[in-house]
Design an enzyme around this catalytic site. Structure first.
Site, PDB file in Angstrom:
ATOM      1  N   SER A  36       0.814  -1.214   0.000  1.00  0.00           N
ATOM      2  CA  SER A  36       0.000   0.000   0.000  1.00  0.00           C
ATOM      3  C   SER A  36       0.848   1.265   0.000  1.00  0.00           C
ATOM      4  O   SER A  36       1.653   1.469  -0.893  1.00  0.00           O
ATOM      5  CB  SER A  36      -0.961  -0.029   1.180  1.00  0.00           C
ATOM      6  OG  SER A  36      -1.991  -0.938   0.908  1.00  0.00           O
TER       7      SER A  36
ATOM      8  N   ASP B   2      -5.519  -3.310  -3.186  1.00  0.00           N
ATOM      9  CA  ASP B   2      -4.624  -3.040  -2.069  1.00  0.00           C
ATOM     10  C   ASP B   2      -3.971  -4.303  -1.501  1.00  0.00           C
ATOM     11  O   ASP B   2      -4.656  -5.232  -1.068  1.00  0.00           O
ATOM     12  CB  ASP B   2      -5.456  -2.338  -0.992  1.00  0.00           C
ATOM     13  CG  ASP B   2      -4.684  -2.015   0.258  1.00  0.00           C
ATOM     14  OD1 ASP B   2      -3.445  -2.048   0.220  1.00  0.00           O
ATOM     15  OD2 ASP B   2      -5.324  -1.714   1.269  1.00  0.00           O
TER      16      ASP B   2
END
Length: 413
Positions: free
Chosen positions: A126, A271
């Site tokens: 991320s 993600d």
């Protein structure tokens, strides 16, 4: 940001990103006026494919392996065994959204102190994935990270008005990534990759629900001597964007792939923090260490884990609203996931004899963010991380069976 409180969709997005500490971010440059340009492509209709198809798929246009299943120990071991510099210290960067300012500042302070290692392996999830390429190229990457984490607002990351697949559109973030991830950056990454170092970024493939570990150095090497091959450059950018695509809040990123029989499929990636807050090794290898089994061998002796979050409980009275209660509950869930990941990594580190050093946003930093991507908050957090990096007391050892040991001085490394 006052408009957030007036719009349900905006409030939900803010709750997800802040209260749950989901990673998003931006990647470089000061605020700029919006301009008319193509928005982030929506997945649309996709041709059907199977799990077996995906296992054999390769990103379109690339003729070399550039990824592995992130949950397979044998594949991970082969990747690490093929990295001559993997015995050097590792840097593991977690998710955390705007709290990535902590890692950005820490790296800059570490550079200024003159004690920052040339890491053999860097992994990112991320916001950590957005930081990782700049950390990989060393001190020249410090200035872009400072600008990225101290000059932006939420408008530089997303805009409201979602689609069938997300609450927001991330065209501003895509534009920033396209400007920051340049052919020159790919050239620099490829040069470090050629020295035997590895730059690894995790995404989550939506259809399979499995982590995918991307070798960004191999992708950069595929971009040619000028780093300008459009397919390699585009894939590099797409992976960085996908790494921050919080499911449901940000749209997933479509990545075109080709099967052995020539058929084309379109994967959806999101993600990497969906499956783990940071990536040290496949989870199955970490879990096996609890029983004394060894599924993965890490040749490095020292691993630095930078947690762009805090594991400490944070008291905040919940309001009698769905979003407030949901936000607080999600925050607790994320902290619990992070604590579990640190515990597993600690057990694995002891099994492997690793010197596992962890830096997190601890009680030495007391500021709070009034909203997503608040500049003053991010500037303060960056300055805090930079101060710790210069002083050399950001990291705490994970020695012993019970958890954290004493703070370690970076200058001793």
């Amino acid at each position: 940001m006052s408009g957030l409180t007036r719009r349900p969709i905006a409030a939900l997005a803010a709750a997800c990103m802040l209260s749950a500490a989901f990673p998003d971010l931006s990647l470089a440059g000061p605020n700029t006026a919006k301009v008319a340009e193509k928005p982030v492509e929506k997945p649309g209709t996709r041709a059907a494919f199977t799990a077996e198809d995906m296992a054999a798929a390769r990103p379109a246009g690339l003729d070399r392996p550039v990824r592995i299943p992130g949950d397979e120990p044998a594949a991970f071991q082969a990747l690490i065994d093929d990295a001559p510099a993997a015995a050097e210290p590792w840097l593991v960067l977690s998710g955390g959204g705007e709290d990535g300012a902590f890692a950005a500042g820490l790296l800059a302070g570490w550079s200024a102190a003159g004690t920052r290692p040339d890491f053999g392996v860097i992994t990112g999830v991320s916001t950590g994935a957005l930081i990782a390429p700049f950390a990989f190229v060393g001190r020249p990457g410090d200035a872009p990270l400072r600008e990225a984490y101290t000059t932006i607002t939420a408008a530089d990351v997303f805009e409201f008005g979602g689609s069938d697949v997300a609450l927001t559109d991330t065209w501003p973030l895509k534009r920033r990534i396209d400007r920051a991830v340049t052919p020159a950056l790919l050239q620099a990454v490829a040069a470090e990759h050629a020295k035997g170092r590895r730059l690894l970024v995790a995404t989550t493939e939506i259809d399979s629900g499995r982590p995918v570990l991307w070798d960004l150095g191999a992708i950069a090497a595929s971009a040619g001597p000028k780093g300008a091959d459009p397919k390699a450059l585009g894939l590099f950018r797409s992976i960085v964007l996908a790494s921050s695509a919080v499911p449901g809040v940000f749209p997933p990123v479509a990545i075109d792939a080709t099967l052995a029989d020539g058929r084309a499929i379109r994967e959806l990636h999101a993600d990497g923090g969906t499956t783990a807050p940071f990536y040290l090794a496949p989870k199955r290898a970490l879990t096996a260490a609890l029983t004394g089994a060894q599924l993965v061998r890490i040749p490095a002796r020292t691993v630095y884990v930078v947690v762009n979050n805090s594991t400490r409980p944070h008291f905040e009275m919940a309001r009698p609203t769905t979003l407030s209660v949901l936000g607080r509950a999600m925050s607790a869930a994320i902290k619990a996931q992070l604590q579990d990941a640190l515990a597993l990594s600690g057990a694995f580190g002891r099994r492997e004899g690793l010197d596992l050093q962890v830096a997190e946003i601890d009680g030495r930093f007391t500021a709070t963010a009034p909203g997503p991507f608040d500049q003053r908050y991010m500037q303060a957090l960056y300055a805090h991380g930079e101060k710790l990096g210069r002083a050399g007391d950001a990291f705490t050892g994970q020695a012993g069976p019970g958890g954290q040991g004493e703070p370690q001085t970076l200058a001793r490394r």
